[in-house]
Structure formats: structure tokens, C-alpha cells
Design an enzyme around this catalytic site. Structure first.
Site, PDB file in Angstrom:
ATOM      1  N   CYS A  99       0.869  -1.178   0.000  1.00 26.41           N
ATOM      2  CA  CYS A  99       0.000   0.000   0.000  1.00 26.41           C
ATOM      3  C   CYS A  99       0.901   1.222   0.000  1.00 26.41           C
ATOM      4  O   CYS A  99       1.641   1.452   0.966  1.00 26.41           O
ATOM      5  CB  CYS A  99      -0.908  -0.006   1.225  1.00 26.41           C
ATOM      6  SG  CYS A  99      -1.924   1.488   1.381  1.00 26.41           S
TER       7      CYS A  99
ATOM      8  N   CYS B 230      -5.227   6.336  -3.777  1.00 30.69           N
ATOM      9  CA  CYS B 230      -4.577   5.026  -3.832  1.00 30.69           C
ATOM     10  C   CYS B 230      -3.176   5.251  -4.379  1.00 30.69           C
ATOM     11  O   CYS B 230      -3.009   5.644  -5.537  1.00 30.69           O
ATOM     12  CB  CYS B 230      -5.348   4.061  -4.729  1.00 30.69           C
ATOM     13  SG  CYS B 230      -4.555   2.429  -4.865  1.00 30.69           S
TER      14      CYS B 230
END
Length: 262
Positions: free
Chosen positions: A75, A200
Site C-alpha cells: 500500500c 490510492c
């Protein structure tokens, strides 16, 4: 029952619960616990949860969980947030080398408050599927250009692609993009969260590389990406199908600290 200290951080609106797990006390295999903590109504609330752990030969290890309770892949926004957390805890200085699910990462905290440069992995393959692109930037991504992105049905279309026969088993993050000034505007449906998120990081990286590949742009590049939660910058060196020296840059900010009992 025991009381545990947690920390909330956010990077461009992507928010995370962080625990200092150097003592190994967190129940890493407890999927229900992670899901409960990430629940925005019955728990703390977050797009994901991270553990900071000791790791030989590194400053620390980042263990990332999706909001569905399962351990996830890399991530990018989370990576920047855990770096900010590590500095706030006095574990690192202005630079660090840490280990994540996809391997080693280097990061540098800039003099600009809250702005962090995170080195991502090299990308050596981008595949075209219809009018979309597939690539892995630490997590798998589907990138599709659209028009009218501000009103585009991201959740509906993202879920349809993510749960299609091709991607249902392992899942995929679905990114919709359109040109925006000298960069791009991005909206992402994230697997594991199963909804649109405000940003993101690995998705922004995927979009910058996919668009460079599509436009046959090579050499050292800097691509600004606008997301609902702010802005990110992707720097990279492109040569044909191969992208090296890939950096994800953006904010990472402390939100609050609390205690929770389970």
C-alpha cells in the site's frame, strides 16, 4: 481484556490504523479483529490497518491488512504513513529502509512538513487488455481511461470489473483516469476495501506508468496525480516496457492517538 494504544494517520485521504507491534502482542491472524477495528461504525475506522514490527537488517517491517481483515499487498499511501509514524516514534530519522509485502523500500522525509518520497519497485511489464492496462506496482492494477470522470460510476463499474470472471478469485484494484492539466485525475475502486477510496498510492503509480507507456514517453518523468483527497506526484525513468527509479511522493499526516480494548 487488554487495552491497546493505536494511532491514526492519513495520506491524501487514505486513512490507516497503526499499531507499534515490536512486542508482538497484536493477534496478526485474527481476521475478525482487524475487520472490526477498520469498521467505521463499530470500530476505529480506516481503509486499512498496519503493524510496525522489528525486522533484522531493516529499520522496521510494515505488515499491511485490508479493511476486510486479510493481509494485503503493498500500500503506497500506507507506506508513507508508516514512515511518518516511525519518525514520530523516534525509530528513524529523515531516511529509512524498511521491508513490506513486496520487498524492500527506501523513503525520505522532505523538509516540507508531511511530504514523503517513497521508492517503489521497478515495473517490467504492462499488458493491454481491450482498452485497459494491467500492471503490478506492489499491488495489481487495472487502468482505464474515461471521459467525465467527476460523475463516472466508479463503484458500480469498479465492482463489475473486480468481480468479473477474470479477476474475481484474486481481485484487482480498478483505476479510472482522465487527463488533468499536465497530469491526470484519478478515481480508484480498491479491492479489500470494496469501495472507492479518496486516494490510492499504488494506483496513482500504476496510472502514471500506464499513461507514459501508452503515450510512448521515455526518460525521466514527473507526473502529478489529482485524487479526491489531495495530490500525489510520481517520478520515474521509463525505457520501453521497463520503469525504474519509481518514486511515489505525497503527504502523510498524524490524525490522532487513542486506546481501545479487546
Amino acid at each position: 481484556m487488554n487495552t491497546h494504544t493505536f494511532y491514526k494517520y492519513q495520506g491524501a485521504g487514505n486513512d490507516f490504523i497503526i499499531f507499534d507491534n515490536r512486542n508482538g502482542a497484536f493477534e496478526r491472524d485474527n481476521v475478525d479483529l482487524v475487520r472490526h477495528l477498520c469498521d467505521r461504525r463499530f470500530g476505529i475506522g480506516g481503509d486499512g490497518l498496519m503493524l510496525l514490527q522489528d525486522k533484522e537488517a531493516y529499520d522496521f517491517e510494515m505488515v499491511y491488512f485490508n479493511a476486510d481483515g486479510r493481509e494485503g499487498s503493498m500500500c503506497g499511501n500506507g507506506g508513507r504513513c508508516i514512515v511518518a509514524f516511525a519518525q514520530d516514534q523516534g525509530i528513524i530519522g529523515s531516511e529509512t529502509d524498511f521491508l513490506a509485502a513486496d520487498g524492500a523500500h527506501h523513503a525520505r522525509l522532505h523538509k516540507t512538513v508531511g511530504w514523503i518520497s517513497l521508492k517503489m519497485g521497478d515495473v517490467a511489464e504492462i499488458r493491454r487488455v481491450g482498452d485497459a492496462y494491467l500492471l503490478n506496482t506492489g499491488s495489481p492494477h487495472y487502468v482505464q481511461s474515461v471521459t467525465g470522470l467527476a460523475t463516472y460510476p466508479v463503484v458500480e463499474e469498479g465492482r463489475r470489473i473486480r468481480y468479473s470472471d477474470t479477476f474475481r478469485k484474486d481481485g484487482i484494484n480498478v483505476n479510472f483516469v482522465e487527463p488533468d492539466g499536465d497530469g491526470y485525475y484519478l478515481r480508484t475502486y480498491e479491492r479489500g476495501v470494496e469501495d472507492e477510496t479518496l486516494a490510492c498510492g499504488t494506483g496513482a503509480t500504476a496510472v502514471a506508468l500506464a499513461m507514459a507507456w501508452h503515450n510512448r514517453m521515455e526518460g525521466i518523468r514527473e507526473t502529478p496525480i489529482r485524487v479526491a483527497g489531495g495530490r500525489l506526484v510520481i517520478r520515474f525513468n521509463g525505457a520501453g516496457d521497463r520503469f525504474t527509479d519509481v518514486f511515489l511522493e505525497g503527504p502523510a499526516e498524524f490524525v490522532y492517538k487513542g486506546e481501545i480494548t479487546w
